[in-house]
Design a protein around this motif. Structure first.
Motif, PDB file in Angstrom:
ATOM      1  N   ALA A  42       0.826  -1.205   0.000  1.00  0.00           N
ATOM      2  CA  ALA A  42       0.000   0.000   0.000  1.00  0.00           C
ATOM      3  C   ALA A  42       0.867   1.264   0.000  1.00  0.00           C
ATOM      4  CB  ALA A  42      -0.925  -0.009   1.214  1.00  0.00           C
ATOM      5  N   GLN A  43       1.980   1.256   0.726  1.00  0.00           N
ATOM      6  CA  GLN A  43       2.884   2.394   0.721  1.00  0.00           C
ATOM      7  C   GLN A  43       3.515   2.591  -0.649  1.00  0.00           C
ATOM      8  OE1 GLN A  43       5.688   1.714   3.885  1.00  0.00           O
ATOM      9  NE2 GLN A  43       4.168   1.990   5.518  1.00  0.00           N
ATOM     10  N   ARG A  44       3.875   1.485  -1.305  1.00  0.00           N
ATOM     11  CA  ARG A  44       4.461   1.589  -2.644  1.00  0.00           C
ATOM     12  C   ARG A  44       3.471   2.182  -3.630  1.00  0.00           C
ATOM     13  NH1 ARG A  44       4.158  -1.927  -6.795  1.00  0.00           N
ATOM     14  NH2 ARG A  44       3.335  -3.580  -5.445  1.00  0.00           N
ATOM     15  N   LEU A  45       2.192   1.879  -3.452  1.00  0.00           N
ATOM     16  CA  LEU A  45       1.144   2.392  -4.339  1.00  0.00           C
ATOM     17  C   LEU A  45       0.584   3.727  -3.874  1.00  0.00           C
ATOM     18  CD1 LEU A  45      -0.814  -0.954  -4.920  1.00  0.00           C
ATOM     19  CD2 LEU A  45       0.869   0.091  -6.427  1.00  0.00           C
ATOM     20  N   SER A  46       1.152   4.263  -2.777  1.00  0.00           N
ATOM     21  CA  SER A  46       0.697   5.556  -2.206  1.00  0.00           C
ATOM     22  C   SER A  46      -0.777   5.500  -1.841  1.00  0.00           C
ATOM     23  CB  SER A  46       0.963   6.702  -3.199  1.00  0.00           C
ATOM     24  OG  SER A  46       2.335   6.778  -3.525  1.00  0.00           O
ATOM     25  N   ILE A  47      -1.173   4.415  -1.194  1.00  0.00           N
ATOM     26  CA  ILE A  47      -2.563   4.212  -0.809  1.00  0.00           C
ATOM     27  C   ILE A  47      -2.707   4.398   0.696  1.00  0.00           C
ATOM     28  CG2 ILE A  47      -4.393   2.470  -0.569  1.00  0.00           C
ATOM     29  CD1 ILE A  47      -3.523   1.344  -3.250  1.00  0.00           C
ATOM     30  N   LYS A  48      -3.655   5.230   1.075  1.00  0.00           N
ATOM     31  CA  LYS A  48      -4.012   5.414   2.478  1.00  0.00           C
ATOM     32  C   LYS A  48      -5.496   5.093   2.625  1.00  0.00           C
ATOM     33  CE  LYS A  48      -0.495   8.915   3.482  1.00  0.00           C
ATOM     34  NZ  LYS A  48      -0.236  10.291   3.985  1.00  0.00           N
ATOM     35  N   MET A 106      -0.493  -1.069 -16.461  1.00  0.00           N
ATOM     36  CA  MET A 106       0.255  -1.276 -15.233  1.00  0.00           C
ATOM     37  C   MET A 106       1.412  -0.289 -15.144  1.00  0.00           C
ATOM     38  SD  MET A 106       0.655  -2.797 -12.378  1.00  0.00           S
ATOM     39  CE  MET A 106      -0.238  -4.367 -12.304  1.00  0.00           C
ATOM     40  N   GLU A 107       1.380   0.547 -14.112  1.00  0.00           N
ATOM     41  CA  GLU A 107       2.445   1.510 -13.846  1.00  0.00           C
ATOM     42  C   GLU A 107       3.107   1.172 -12.516  1.00  0.00           C
ATOM     43  OE1 GLU A 107       3.294   3.570 -16.049  1.00  0.00           O
ATOM     44  OE2 GLU A 107       1.575   3.913 -17.351  1.00  0.00           O
ATOM     45  N   GLU A 108       4.131   1.952 -12.151  1.00  0.00           N
ATOM     46  CA  GLU A 108       4.826   1.717 -10.893  1.00  0.00           C
ATOM     47  C   GLU A 108       3.910   1.924  -9.695  1.00  0.00           C
ATOM     48  OE1 GLU A 108       8.323   4.053 -10.667  1.00  0.00           O
ATOM     49  OE2 GLU A 108       9.366   2.994 -12.285  1.00  0.00           O
ATOM     50  N   ASP A 109       2.953   2.831  -9.825  1.00  0.00           N
ATOM     51  CA  ASP A 109       2.031   3.116  -8.725  1.00  0.00           C
ATOM     52  C   ASP A 109       0.673   2.451  -8.913  1.00  0.00           C
ATOM     53  OD1 ASP A 109       1.452   4.656 -10.911  1.00  0.00           O
ATOM     54  OD2 ASP A 109       0.978   6.482  -9.781  1.00  0.00           O
ATOM     55  N   GLY A 110       0.638   1.327  -9.626  1.00  0.00           N
ATOM     56  CA  GLY A 110      -0.592   0.545  -9.726  1.00  0.00           C
ATOM     57  C   GLY A 110      -1.219   0.556 -11.105  1.00  0.00           C
ATOM     58  N   LEU A 111      -2.455   0.101 -11.167  1.00  0.00           N
ATOM     59  CA  LEU A 111      -3.197   0.005 -12.423  1.00  0.00           C
ATOM     60  C   LEU A 111      -3.869   1.328 -12.744  1.00  0.00           C
ATOM     61  CD1 LEU A 111      -4.832  -3.488 -11.828  1.00  0.00           C
ATOM     62  CD2 LEU A 111      -3.115  -2.983 -13.555  1.00  0.00           C
TER      63      LEU A 111
END
Length: 456
Positions: free
Chosen positions: A134-140, A265-270
């Motif tokens: 979640a941190q890699r995808l910048s998800i909170k 697909m990117e570095e920060d998710g779909l």
């Protein structure tokens, strides 16, 4: 105590055999029988009736309870595939290759549902691993609760304690019930654990999303009954190493089937792809023989897709027929029509067919694009680069009517094509607004006429 009996269950059709056979007696599939241990209840347990009062019988015209409606996920492509969002008390099965993005899509879904409490049941990862992803995808997502558990009874306890509105199980192949002696991932465990979770979703009115693995043949692992039990089956298509991901609804009780959504697909998710037609034809070469553009329909969406064919003289006694994204038996029929009705010599030629972008075509309207690409390769002549085509081919070489002809024409105009080849029966009753579009519409009765219109 329940008595364990060995059974052999077909993973393709669910047929049960008392002994192992190389071929299923029901669906005639080879190598699909899997050994399972079924627990037969003893005489005392078999005679017991379900406890409690009689079930409540309701009228069809009764009003729906307040709040029983679809929930938009905030991901437009996923909402399209699901038929307009998540339905309350529904069970959704999500399948795909390892590493293709199933868990990523599920965790990206959570922050957009801020008003819903979500329980993520992780059977393959620890909570810390999910936090790191979640941190890699910048998800909170403060509304997300995590539990790492594989025992069915403890999962149901966690659901009862948390009272979530959305439950994500990752994955069903890791869940087991202590009521059965077989190990996790067997047909019995998958079927019974999924049935218990679906029953809980219906009774407690929460949305259940189940992640499932697929077999080497590309079908969902486990019994075929699993697909019958859930309300919606969503499957990722393509390979994990490709940049683009295609999500297709294989089954949907609350919306259209075969609807597709396209993600990148990117570095920060779909990330959503708003205009997939541009993606499917973006890298095509117009000066090379063996390529044609199909004006296709996937679900409720019109798409332009490049169909490629490579034809070369064979070095073997039996020519090769290899296809990616299209049924090999249908290719054999199209080649037979080309040879018998149009005198194209395909007997001594290897034929390789590929659908660009990893898409799998199932509609009959793709026949004409396949035939045009193969004929272009045989003649070593490129098709008209400004022409798209679609049509079903009959065994006598005629073009049969297809569905949604007007939507295909509009999509071709939108992408800048100057002509489109259709069956003649689809051009008889076109609206005046369609005839005014800046595109030449070729209505053809036979495959020979269609190939001439394509410049082959």
């Amino acid at each position: 105590m329940a008595k364990s009996t060995v059974r052999y269950v077909c993973s393709a059709c669910g047929a049960v055999s008392l002994k192992y056979q190389g071929r299923c007696f029901e669906c005639q599939s080879w190598g699909t029988l899997v050994e399972t241990h079924s627990e037969e209840p003893d005489a005392k347990t078999r005679k017991k009736r379900p406890s409690g009062a009689a079930p409540e019988v309701q009228n069809l015209d009764d009003a729906l309870p307040e709040g029983f409606q679809r929930t938009l996920t905030g991901i437009g492509e996923l909402d399209r595939v699901l038929g307009g969002g998540l339905m309350e008390a529904s069970a959704i099965l999500v399948g795909g290759e390892p590493g293709i993005g199933k868990s990523t899509l599920m965790i990206q879904l959570v922050p957009r549902l801020t008003d819903k409490k979500v329980l993520y049941v992780a059977g393959e990862e620890s909570p810390n691993q999910i936090r790191q992803r979640a941190q890699r995808l910048s998800i909170k997502a403060p509304n997300l609760r995590l539990v790492s558990e594989v025992a069915l009874e403890r999962i149901l306890d966690a659901i009862a304690n948390e009272q979530p509105e959305l439950v994500i199980v990752d994955s069903i192949q890791t869940v087991y019930s202590s009521d059965y002696q077989s190990s996790a991932g067997t047909i019995t465990q998958i079927r019974e654990c999924a049935a218990s979770l679906i029953r809980a979703a219906k009774e407690e009115n929460f949305i259940l999303m189940i992640i499932g693995h697929i077999t080497k043949e590309g079908s969902l692992a486990g019994p075929k009954a699993l697909e019958h039990m859930v309300d919606t089956v969503v499957q990722f298509e393509g390979e994990g190493y490709q940049r683009y991901r295609i999500v297709r609804s294989v089954k949907n009780r609350f919306g259209p089937t075969n609807e597709i959504g396209v993600f990148r697909m990117e570095e920060d998710g779909l990330k959503e792809v708003s205009n997939p037609s541009e993606f499917f034809i973006s890298d095509r070469r117009t000066d090379v023989p063996g390529a044609a553009v199909l004006a296709g329909i996937e679900g409720s969406r019109a798409l332009l897709v490049e169909v490629q064919a490579l034809v070369a003289r064979t070095g073997y006694s039996m020519p090769q027929r290899i296809s990616t994204g299209f049924d090999l038996k249908r290719i054999a029929i199209i080649l037979a029509v080309l040879e018998k009705r149009l005198q194209f010599q395909t007997a001594g030629q290897d034929v390789f067919v590929k659908i660009a972008g990893g898409l799998k075509l199932v509609e009959p309207a793709a026949d004409l694009a396949i035939a045009a690409a193969v004929a272009s390769g045989l003649q070593d002549t490129p098709c008209n680069p400004a022409a798209a085509c679609c049509g079903e081919i009959g065994l006598s070489g005629e073009l049969r009517a297809i569905s949604d002809g007007e939507r295909r024409i509009r999509e071709a105009v939108h992408l800048g094509f100057k002509s489109i080849v259709l069956p003649e029966s689809n051009t008889r009753e076109l609206k005046a607004s369609i005839k005014k579009l800046p595109i030449r519409i070729h209505g053809c009765r036979t495959l020979h006429e269609a190939l001439e219109a394509m410049g082959v």
